[in-house]
Design an enzyme around this catalytic site. Structure first.
Site, PDB file in Angstrom:
ATOM      1  CD  GLU A 152      -2.792  -1.210  -0.064  1.00 54.53           C
ATOM      2  OE1 GLU A 152      -3.038  -0.145  -0.682  1.00 54.53           O
ATOM      3  OE2 GLU A 152      -3.201  -2.312  -0.453  1.00 54.53           O
ATOM      4  CG  ASP A 207       2.547  -6.820  -6.376  1.00 53.26           C
ATOM      5  OD1 ASP A 207       1.934  -6.464  -5.354  1.00 53.26           O
ATOM      6  OD2 ASP A 207       2.072  -7.604  -7.225  1.00 53.26           O
TER       7      ASP A 207
END
Length: 281
Positions: A152, A207
């Site tokens: 996040e 990611d």
């Protein structure tokens, strides 16, 4: 006599006429564009003090300010924050450990636990990260939880919410030549937080950025892989945390290719994690 902008000029002293006339002409050029007609007028900015955001070059200060307003609306209308001080402190401690190793460490970050059994996490602009209690309960160790937080943070580092806001504002006809006004920006920000429409490119970048900051913060990178594998193997429809493109299997493959020492680092002790999240059991 009807009061118009140009009649108003006649009532003002000569020394101010040309300046005001120039302003009105410039205003007419802006108001005359089709985009402004769909959003708001320059007079709103001039006389009502409307805050306008230029999304293409929004400053960090503006983004943080906007993030605070979006966060307030989310708390009041969309989510319920956990009142467990220990859980919130735990998530914040993990997040603040990762932030110094991210690409965007120069803004303040706020990490909050959402009281919700669904497996979810999301981020809004300005450094606000939200982790559901359901996701915390699903994680097996601190490395897995930290991997989600790092992911996040990766979205914030990539300024994905700002780009999504720009796309949504254009689609809704709210982006004018002057920019996007504050109330519309907050509304769109809340909509994006609820729907989380991250693209394939955004997810892959988050990611990659997340894995990099997770590893640099000293966590075992395998946590990012094992958490995704755990969710992928669950029966039924995939958790909404993973209900995005690209496919979870592709993301796992890409992550494994980037990891050299998967178990080197902290956060793999499941018993310690169980004790620190006892309130969830």
């Amino acid at each position: 006599m009807e009061t118009t902008p140009f009649n108003l000029i006649k009532l003002i002293g000569k020394r101010w006429r040309y300046g005001l006339l120039s302003l009105l002409v410039a205003t007419g050029l802006v108001v005359g564009t089709p985009q402004v007609a769909q959003g708001f007028s320059f007079f709103d900015v001039l006389f009502r003090g409307v805050q306008v955001f230029q999304l293409s070059n929004m400053s960090d200060e503006q983004e943080v300010k906007l993030g605070k307003q979006i966060n307030q609306q989310l708390i009041e209308n969309e989510i319920t924050l956990s009142r467990d001080g220990q859980l919130n402190a735990y998530v914040d401690r993990i997040g603040q450990r990762i932030v110094p190793h991210s690409d965007r460490r120069n803004i303040p970050y706020t990490f909050q636990v959402v009281q919700d059994d669904s497996i979810n996490a999301f981020a809004t602009m300005g450094g606000f990260v939200y982790i559901n209690t359901g996701l915390m309960a699903t994680a097996e160790n601190e490395s897995e939880l930290a991997s989600v937080i790092a992911h996040e943070i990766g979205h914030i580092s990539g300024r994905h919410a700002v780009q999504q806001m720009k796309q949504r504002a254009i689609a809704q006809g709210l982006l004018s030549a002057a920019g996007l006004d504050e109330s519309n920006a907050v509304q769109i920000g809340v909509e994006l937080a609820v729907s989380r429409p991250n693209s394939r490119e955004d997810e892959l970048e988050a990611d990659q950025k997340g894995l990099d900051s997770l590893t640099k913060a000293g966590y075992a990178p395998i946590g990012m892989v094992t958490f995704m594998e755990k969710l992928q193997q669950q029966g039924g429809s995939p958790p909404s945390f993973l209900s995005t493109h690209p496919a979870t299997g592709d993301r796992i493959t890409a992550l494994k290719a980037q990891i050299n020492n998967p178990t080197q680092g902290d956060g793999l002790n499941a018993q310690v994690y169980q004790r620190r999240t006892q309130a969830l059991r």
